[in-house]
Scaffold this motif. Structure first.
Motif, short mmCIF file in Angstrom:
data_model
loop_
_atom_site.label_atom_id
_atom_site.label_comp_id
_atom_site.label_asym_id
_atom_site.label_seq_id
_atom_site.Cartn_x
_atom_site.Cartn_y
_atom_site.Cartn_z
N SER A 32 0.84 -1.19 0.00
CA SER A 32 0.00 0.00 0.00
C SER A 32 0.88 1.24 0.00
O SER A 32 1.44 1.61 -1.01
CB SER A 32 -0.94 -0.03 1.20
OG SER A 32 -1.75 1.13 1.23
N ASP A 33 1.06 1.87 1.14
CA ASP A 33 1.90 3.07 1.21
C ASP A 33 3.38 2.71 1.22
O ASP A 33 3.77 1.67 1.75
CB ASP A 33 1.59 3.85 2.49
CG ASP A 33 0.16 4.37 2.52
OD1 ASP A 33 -0.24 4.90 3.57
OD2 ASP A 33 -0.54 4.24 1.50
N THR A 52 1.15 7.21 -1.33
CA THR A 52 0.19 6.12 -1.40
C THR A 52 0.29 5.43 -2.76
O THR A 52 0.95 5.93 -3.68
CB THR A 52 -1.24 6.65 -1.22
OG1 THR A 52 -1.59 7.47 -2.36
CG2 THR A 52 -1.37 7.47 0.06
N ARG A 53 -0.39 4.32 -2.89
CA ARG A 53 -0.38 3.61 -4.15
C ARG A 53 -0.97 4.48 -5.26
O ARG A 53 -0.57 4.37 -6.42
CB ARG A 53 -1.16 2.29 -4.02
CG ARG A 53 -0.87 1.30 -5.14
CD ARG A 53 -1.47 -0.06 -4.86
NE ARG A 53 -1.10 -1.02 -5.89
CZ ARG A 53 0.01 -1.73 -5.87
NH1 ARG A 53 0.85 -1.60 -4.86
NH2 ARG A 53 0.29 -2.57 -6.86
N ARG A 71 6.76 7.28 -7.42
CA ARG A 71 6.58 5.83 -7.34
C ARG A 71 6.21 5.28 -8.70
O ARG A 71 5.44 5.90 -9.44
CB ARG A 71 5.46 5.56 -6.34
CG ARG A 71 5.07 4.14 -6.10
CD ARG A 71 4.09 4.08 -4.94
NE ARG A 71 3.64 2.74 -4.69
CZ ARG A 71 2.95 2.38 -3.61
NH1 ARG A 71 2.64 3.28 -2.69
NH2 ARG A 71 2.58 1.14 -3.47
N ASN A 73 4.55 1.98 -9.82
CA ASN A 73 3.92 0.74 -9.35
C ASN A 73 4.24 -0.45 -10.25
O ASN A 73 4.33 -1.59 -9.77
CB ASN A 73 2.41 0.93 -9.25
CG ASN A 73 2.01 1.88 -8.13
OD1 ASN A 73 2.68 1.94 -7.09
ND2 ASN A 73 0.94 2.61 -8.33
N ASN A 76 7.45 -1.58 -9.04
CA ASN A 76 7.48 -1.77 -7.58
C ASN A 76 8.63 -1.01 -6.95
O ASN A 76 9.36 -1.53 -6.08
CB ASN A 76 7.59 -3.26 -7.25
CG ASN A 76 6.43 -4.05 -7.80
OD1 ASN A 76 5.28 -3.71 -7.58
ND2 ASN A 76 6.73 -5.12 -8.53
N TYR A 99 2.11 -3.12 3.90
CA TYR A 99 1.49 -4.14 3.04
C TYR A 99 0.51 -4.96 3.86
O TYR A 99 0.56 -5.01 5.09
CB TYR A 99 2.56 -5.04 2.41
CG TYR A 99 3.33 -5.88 3.41
CD1 TYR A 99 4.40 -5.35 4.12
CD2 TYR A 99 3.00 -7.22 3.63
CE1 TYR A 99 5.11 -6.11 5.04
CE2 TYR A 99 3.71 -8.00 4.54
CZ TYR A 99 4.76 -7.44 5.24
OH TYR A 99 5.45 -8.19 6.13
#
Length: 119
Positions: A32-33, A52-53, A71, A73, A76, A99
């Protein structure tokens, strides 16, 4: 489980820049964060920035305007762009990821990367 590996630290002169990276592996779909914290010698670990995601960010007061967290995603990976470095930014920088493990929310720390700023 989640594993985190930081990179990008080093020795830099005041006013310089660095880009830190933190790559996550393992159960990355549950992350998540993510965030960065730092700990200078003799001081407590403090918040640098979190994301945050969905990309919402939060910064510690001492780094606002100079540090940027981002970030990817798909990779990752979380990044920390550090500009206008000051000697007081010298610290070990730690990556953190929150997570889900089943119904439990946990967090995990990386091993840290040293940032040293010379005056």
């Amino acid at each position: 489980q989640v594993q985190l590996v930081e990179s990008g630290g080093g020795l830099v002169q005041a006013g310089g820049s660095l880009r830190l990276s933190c790559a996550a592996s393992g159960s990355t779909g549950s992350i998540s964060d993510m965030g960065w914290y730092r700990q200078a010698p003799g001081k407590q670990r403090e918040l640098v920035a979190t994301i945050t995601r969905g990309g919402n960010t939060n910064y510690g007061d001492s780094v606002k305007g100079r540090f940027t967290i981002s970030r990817d995603n798909a990779k990752n990976t979380v990044y920390l762009q550090i500009n206008s470095l000051k000697p007081e930014d010298t610290a070990v920088y730690y990556c953190n990821a929150g997570y889900y493990s089943g119904a439990d929310y946990r967090d995990h720390w990386g091993q840290g990367t040293q940032v040293t700023v010379s005056s």
